[in-house]
Design a protein around this motif. Structure first.
Motif, PDB file in Angstrom:
ATOM      1  N   ILE A 128       0.872  -1.181   0.000  1.00  0.00           N
ATOM      2  CA  ILE A 128       0.000   0.000   0.000  1.00  0.00           C
ATOM      3  C   ILE A 128       0.904   1.224   0.000  1.00  0.00           C
ATOM      4  N   GLU A 129       0.842   1.997  -1.067  1.00  0.00           N
ATOM      5  CA  GLU A 129       1.679   3.191  -1.203  1.00  0.00           C
ATOM      6  C   GLU A 129       0.804   4.438  -1.248  1.00  0.00           C
ATOM      7  N   TYR A 130       1.276   5.491  -0.593  1.00  0.00           N
ATOM      8  CA  TYR A 130       0.559   6.760  -0.659  1.00  0.00           C
ATOM      9  C   TYR A 130       1.539   7.922  -0.664  1.00  0.00           C
ATOM     10  N   GLU A 131       1.371   8.790  -1.644  1.00  0.00           N
ATOM     11  CA  GLU A 131       2.134  10.046  -1.676  1.00  0.00           C
ATOM     12  C   GLU A 131       1.163  11.209  -1.586  1.00  0.00           C
ATOM     13  N   ARG A 132       1.428  12.103  -0.661  1.00  0.00           N
ATOM     14  CA  ARG A 132       0.600  13.288  -0.464  1.00  0.00           C
ATOM     15  C   ARG A 132       0.844  14.265  -1.602  1.00  0.00           C
ATOM     16  N   SER A 133      -0.227  14.607  -2.337  1.00  0.00           N
ATOM     17  CA  SER A 133      -0.132  15.553  -3.439  1.00  0.00           C
ATOM     18  C   SER A 133      -0.468  16.956  -2.939  1.00  0.00           C
ATOM     19  N   SER A 189       4.345  -6.101  -6.278  1.00  0.00           N
ATOM     20  CA  SER A 189       4.319  -5.507  -4.935  1.00  0.00           C
ATOM     21  C   SER A 189       5.595  -4.714  -4.669  1.00  0.00           C
ATOM     22  N   ASN A 190       6.277  -4.336  -5.760  1.00  0.00           N
ATOM     23  CA  ASN A 190       7.480  -3.518  -5.636  1.00  0.00           C
ATOM     24  C   ASN A 190       7.086  -2.058  -5.418  1.00  0.00           C
ATOM     25  N   TYR A 191       8.015  -1.231  -4.910  1.00  0.00           N
ATOM     26  CA  TYR A 191       7.769   0.200  -4.764  1.00  0.00           C
ATOM     27  C   TYR A 191       7.630   0.834  -6.147  1.00  0.00           C
ATOM     28  N   LYS A 192       6.677   1.757  -6.281  1.00  0.00           N
ATOM     29  CA  LYS A 192       6.416   2.331  -7.596  1.00  0.00           C
ATOM     30  C   LYS A 192       6.157   3.844  -7.561  1.00  0.00           C
ATOM     31  N   VAL A 193       5.430   4.309  -6.555  1.00  0.00           N
ATOM     32  CA  VAL A 193       5.010   5.709  -6.497  1.00  0.00           C
ATOM     33  C   VAL A 193       6.194   6.667  -6.497  1.00  0.00           C
ATOM     34  N   LEU A 194       7.233   6.337  -5.749  1.00  0.00           N
ATOM     35  CA  LEU A 194       8.395   7.213  -5.665  1.00  0.00           C
ATOM     36  C   LEU A 194       9.040   7.405  -7.037  1.00  0.00           C
ATOM     37  N   GLY A 248       2.666 -10.638  -5.767  1.00  0.00           N
ATOM     38  CA  GLY A 248       1.920  -9.851  -4.803  1.00  0.00           C
ATOM     39  C   GLY A 248       0.900  -8.911  -5.421  1.00  0.00           C
ATOM     40  N   LEU A 249       0.295  -8.087  -4.552  1.00  0.00           N
ATOM     41  CA  LEU A 249      -0.729  -7.124  -4.953  1.00  0.00           C
ATOM     42  C   LEU A 249      -0.303  -5.731  -4.509  1.00  0.00           C
ATOM     43  N   ALA A 250      -0.949  -4.721  -5.108  1.00  0.00           N
ATOM     44  CA  ALA A 250      -0.621  -3.354  -4.717  1.00  0.00           C
ATOM     45  C   ALA A 250      -1.823  -2.436  -4.839  1.00  0.00           C
ATOM     46  N   VAL A 251      -1.916  -1.499  -3.876  1.00  0.00           N
ATOM     47  CA  VAL A 251      -2.847  -0.376  -3.933  1.00  0.00           C
ATOM     48  C   VAL A 251      -1.981   0.874  -3.818  1.00  0.00           C
ATOM     49  N   ARG A 252      -1.952   1.684  -4.884  1.00  0.00           N
ATOM     50  CA  ARG A 252      -1.059   2.838  -4.934  1.00  0.00           C
ATOM     51  C   ARG A 252      -1.884   4.108  -5.144  1.00  0.00           C
ATOM     52  N   ILE A 253      -1.599   5.134  -4.335  1.00  0.00           N
ATOM     53  CA  ILE A 253      -2.408   6.351  -4.377  1.00  0.00           C
ATOM     54  C   ILE A 253      -1.507   7.587  -4.338  1.00  0.00           C
ATOM     55  N   ILE A 254      -1.766   8.507  -5.258  1.00  0.00           N
ATOM     56  CA  ILE A 254      -1.210   9.861  -5.198  1.00  0.00           C
ATOM     57  C   ILE A 254      -2.412  10.797  -5.158  1.00  0.00           C
ATOM     58  N   ASP A 255      -2.575  11.541  -4.076  1.00  0.00           N
ATOM     59  CA  ASP A 255      -3.762  12.384  -3.920  1.00  0.00           C
ATOM     60  C   ASP A 255      -3.534  13.361  -2.772  1.00  0.00           C
ATOM     61  N   LYS A 256      -4.364  14.394  -2.702  1.00  0.00           N
ATOM     62  CA  LYS A 256      -4.271  15.373  -1.624  1.00  0.00           C
ATOM     63  C   LYS A 256      -4.678  14.770  -0.287  1.00  0.00           C
TER      64      LYS A 256
END
Length: 318
Positions: free
Chosen positions: A76-81, A95-100, A114-122
């Motif tokens: 589960i990845e999240y970057e604050r936009s 399931s590797n790192y991707k957002v960065l 693996g699985l992934a849920v990736r989010i870039i959002d405010k």
């Protein structure tokens, strides 16, 4: 009068800082990995809700994964936009790192498992993200079929765009609008987020709310009177500032409004700051309470604010 003013200036600038670096946080909860990145990084006493949410999501996703018999790794990845950039990716076999990497214009190589849920959002909502996790686990054999080519601007101009496989807003809204009995059950688990020890500040999350309070469980064999303090519950907030002695919070609902909370119902009060304040930089709190007053310092503004706790009065000093 001059000596009092000099003391105030000394107290203010004894807690002054001018810069920060992005905040990264990686955690593991069983077979669930979380990654959090934000530009908001102003010390342990000032934390935004987004960082706390991703911790809650990680803890509850571990329960969700066990209930759905998921053995694979879930990322589960999240970057604050901080602008209108938004991207959500639900995928299988990576399931590797991707957002960065995306924010450097690079699509990182898959690890094919693996699985992934990736989010870039405010902003993220804990329950909505849990619904995305549940949907990804239940539909893992076909989840990649819902990915579509999407243009993603990884900078602040229109020249730096890459094409990413991501999910449509329509699909995400359809998932988050559905009710889930399993998630309704899981969110009743209380997740502790802060505990500074007996008679000091404490924060937890349960059933869609952050709960600010004080730890009233005395040490083993301790002979202590039971604390009589109130709790302050809120569904969401921007950030909080805690004082040095762990005996009160200033909780900012948004950039221009805050709630003072010290466990005493008669002192709990919400206030508005009637001027434009930076949406990115937080207020700073002087490290010491002065009698029944606290000092709030805008990061990049002239002057400071004096808040009189017992009178619930906010005054600007320039």
């Amino acid at each position: 009068m001059k000596s009092i003013f000099s003391l105030l200036i000394f107290l203010i600038f004894s807690n002054y800082y001018t810069g920060h670096k992005p905040k990264f946080k990686m955690e593991r909860f069983g077979n669930v990995k979380t990654f959090f990145r934000s530009g908001f990084n102003f010390g342990d006493k000032t934390r935004e809700s987004q960082e706390m949410k991703i911790h809650v999501i990680g803890k509850l996703s571990e329960i969700l994964a066990k209930r759905l018999n998921l053995k694979d790794t879930l990322m589960i990845e999240y970057e604050r936009s901080y602008n209108d950039k938004k991207l959500i990716i639900l995928e299988c076999d990576n399931s590797n790192y991707k957002v960065l990497g995306l924010n450097e214009g690079v699509i990182m190589k898959s690890n094919n498992r693996g699985l992934a849920v990736r989010i870039i959002d405010k902003n993220i909502d804990v329950i909505d993200v849990l619904k995305l996790v549940e949907y990804t686990i239940l539909n893992r054999k076909k989840i990649n079929k819902f990915l579509i080519p999407t243009d993603y601007n990884y900078s602040y101009n229109d020249e730096n765009i890459i094409t990413v496989l991501a999910n449509s807003d329509d699909l995400i809204q359809k998932i988050t609008k559905n009710q889930s009995n399993l998630i309704d059950e899981i969110i009743n688990n209380e997740v502790e987020l802060l505990n500074n020890g007996f008679s000091k500040t404490k924060i937890s999350w349960k059933n869609g709310e952050f709960i600010f309070g004080f730890n009233d469980v005395p040490p083993t064999n301790g002979n202590y009177l039971k604390l009589k303090t109130e709790k302050y519950a809120i569904k969401d907030f921007k950030y909080y500032v805690e004082n040095t002695w762990n005996d009160f919070f200033v909780i900012f609902n948004d950039s221009n409004g805050f709630t003072y909370f010290d466990g005493r119902e008669e002192n709990t009060s919400s206030q508005k700051v009637n001027e434009k304040i930076s949406d990115f930089y937080p207020f700073r709190l002087n490290k010491d309470k002065i009698s029944n007053k606290i000092l709030l310092i805008p990061f990049n503004n002239d002057g400071f604010y004096v808040y009189k706790i017992n009178k619930k009065l906010l005054q600007k000093i320039e």
